[in-house]
Design an enzyme around this catalytic site. Sequence first.
Site, short mmCIF file in Angstrom:
data_model
loop_
_atom_site.label_atom_id
_atom_site.label_comp_id
_atom_site.label_asym_id
_atom_site.label_seq_id
_atom_site.Cartn_x
_atom_site.Cartn_y
_atom_site.Cartn_z
N HIS A 18 0.84 -1.20 0.00
CA HIS A 18 0.00 0.00 0.00
C HIS A 18 0.88 1.25 0.00
O HIS A 18 0.63 2.20 -0.74
CB HIS A 18 -0.89 0.04 1.26
CG HIS A 18 -1.86 -1.08 1.39
ND1 HIS A 18 -2.03 -1.79 2.56
CD2 HIS A 18 -2.73 -1.63 0.51
CE1 HIS A 18 -2.98 -2.70 2.40
NE2 HIS A 18 -3.41 -2.63 1.16
N LYS A 42 -15.85 -7.06 6.42
CA LYS A 42 -14.79 -8.05 6.59
C LYS A 42 -14.45 -8.25 8.07
O LYS A 42 -13.52 -8.97 8.39
CB LYS A 42 -13.51 -7.59 5.88
CG LYS A 42 -13.54 -7.74 4.37
CD LYS A 42 -12.18 -7.35 3.81
CE LYS A 42 -12.10 -7.46 2.31
NZ LYS A 42 -10.82 -6.95 1.80
N ARG A 91 -1.57 -5.89 -8.45
CA ARG A 91 -0.44 -6.74 -8.08
C ARG A 91 -0.16 -7.83 -9.10
O ARG A 91 0.97 -8.23 -9.31
CB ARG A 91 -0.69 -7.40 -6.71
CG ARG A 91 -0.60 -6.43 -5.56
CD ARG A 91 -1.22 -7.00 -4.33
NE ARG A 91 -2.65 -7.23 -4.54
CZ ARG A 91 -3.44 -7.78 -3.66
NH1 ARG A 91 -2.96 -8.21 -2.53
NH2 ARG A 91 -4.73 -7.92 -3.91
N SER A 129 -2.92 -7.84 3.13
CA SER A 129 -3.11 -7.59 4.56
C SER A 129 -3.42 -8.89 5.30
O SER A 129 -2.98 -9.09 6.43
CB SER A 129 -4.25 -6.60 4.78
OG SER A 129 -3.91 -5.36 4.23
N1 COA Z 1 -0.16 -4.04 -2.02
C1 COA Z 1 -0.44 -4.98 -1.12
N2 COA Z 1 -1.67 -5.45 -0.90
C2 COA Z 1 -2.68 -4.90 -1.60
C3 COA Z 1 -2.46 -3.90 -2.55
C4 COA Z 1 -1.12 -3.48 -2.76
N3 COA Z 1 -0.82 -2.53 -3.66
N4 COA Z 1 -3.65 -3.57 -3.09
C5 COA Z 1 -4.57 -4.34 -2.51
N5 COA Z 1 -3.98 -5.14 -1.60
C6 COA Z 1 -4.64 -6.17 -0.79
C7 COA Z 1 -5.15 -5.69 0.51
O1 COA Z 1 -4.15 -5.78 1.47
C8 COA Z 1 -6.30 -6.63 0.77
O2 COA Z 1 -5.80 -7.84 1.30
P1 COA Z 1 -6.75 -8.88 2.07
O3 COA Z 1 -7.98 -9.07 1.28
O4 COA Z 1 -5.86 -10.07 2.12
O5 COA Z 1 -7.00 -8.32 3.42
C9 COA Z 1 -6.84 -6.93 -0.60
O6 COA Z 1 -5.80 -6.63 -1.49
C10 COA Z 1 -8.04 -6.14 -0.95
O7 COA Z 1 -7.77 -4.81 -0.68
P2 COA Z 1 -8.83 -3.86 0.01
O8 COA Z 1 -8.13 -2.85 0.79
O9 COA Z 1 -9.89 -4.63 0.73
O10 COA Z 1 -9.37 -3.13 -1.22
P3 COA Z 1 -10.30 -3.61 -2.38
O11 COA Z 1 -9.46 -3.52 -3.60
O12 COA Z 1 -11.02 -4.86 -2.09
O13 COA Z 1 -11.34 -2.40 -2.39
C11 COA Z 1 -12.59 -0.59 -1.61
C12 COA Z 1 -11.70 -1.76 -1.23
C13 COA Z 1 -12.71 0.28 -0.37
C14 COA Z 1 -11.98 0.23 -2.71
C15 COA Z 1 -13.94 -1.16 -2.10
O14 COA Z 1 -14.33 -2.23 -1.28
C16 COA Z 1 -15.02 -0.12 -2.08
O15 COA Z 1 -15.04 0.78 -2.89
N6 COA Z 1 -15.96 -0.24 -1.13
C17 COA Z 1 -17.00 0.74 -0.91
C18 COA Z 1 -18.37 0.19 -1.31
C19 COA Z 1 -18.55 0.35 -2.78
O16 COA Z 1 -18.47 1.42 -3.34
N7 COA Z 1 -18.82 -0.78 -3.42
C20 COA Z 1 -19.00 -0.84 -4.84
C21 COA Z 1 -17.67 -0.93 -5.52
S1 COA Z 1 -17.90 -1.08 -7.25
#
Ligand code: COA
Length: 161
Positions: A18, A42, A91, A129
């Site tokens: 991140h 989650k 990634r 994470s």
């Molecule tokens: N480096 C390391 N790990 C990374 C990373 C990076 N560059 N990018 C993502 N990750 C990992 C995270 O650590 C996380 O790991 P885990 O699932 O093992 O805990 C996983 O990838 C997912 O990341 P997360 O932070 O949960 O983000 P996401 O990509 O799932 O999206 C939001 C999160 C907040 C952007 C998304 O859920 C959201 O927009 N939610 C709001 C509700 C909404 O609008 N929904 C409709 C969306 S279309």
Amino acid sequence: MNKTVICPGSFDPVTLGHLDIITRASKMFGKVIVAVLVNSGKNPTFSTEERMELLREATAGLDNVEITSFKGLLAEYCKSSGVDTIVKGLRAVSDFEYEFQMALANKKLNPQLETIFLTADADSTFLSSSMVREIGSMGGDISNFVPAPVHDRIVKKLRKQ
Ligand code: COA
């Protein structure tokens, strides 16, 4: 570029992956808002305040980075904050389909919204994470996975789990 962008995520907890994306975005754009999702469904290990505090410490050297949190739809949050660009890390190919879906759905909800993807640093492609949480809670060494300034706090919390 004098533009404000949003880096959204759960950050449970922040990892070096991140931090890599946030740091690179901060060099490319005028301001980076790191937005922590409050209700991720989650059942996060770290509370919203803890996740924000870890991010604040990890990004302390980056003057144009602001840490905040949001509830509900990201597309709505961007609209209400007047921000039209999301920056996310990719990634591996396996991230692509999910991220592509989210980018398209967000654009349907808010047509002004663009999503920009930065390719993750080679050292971070395997990192997540949940991996940090699992290794940390079992007493493994996570020093290569999380930012140094917040390492001890993350270890302490995970060992209590
Ligand atoms: N480096 C390391 N790990 C990374 C990373 C990076 N560059 N990018 C993502 N990750 C990992 C995270 O650590 C996380 O790991 P885990 O699932 O093992 O805990 C996983 O990838 C997912 O990341 P997360 O932070 O949960 O983000 P996401 O990509 O799932 O999206 C939001 C999160 C907040 C952007 C998304 O859920 C959201 O927009 N939610 C709001 C509700 C909404 O609008 N929904 C409709 C969306 S279309």
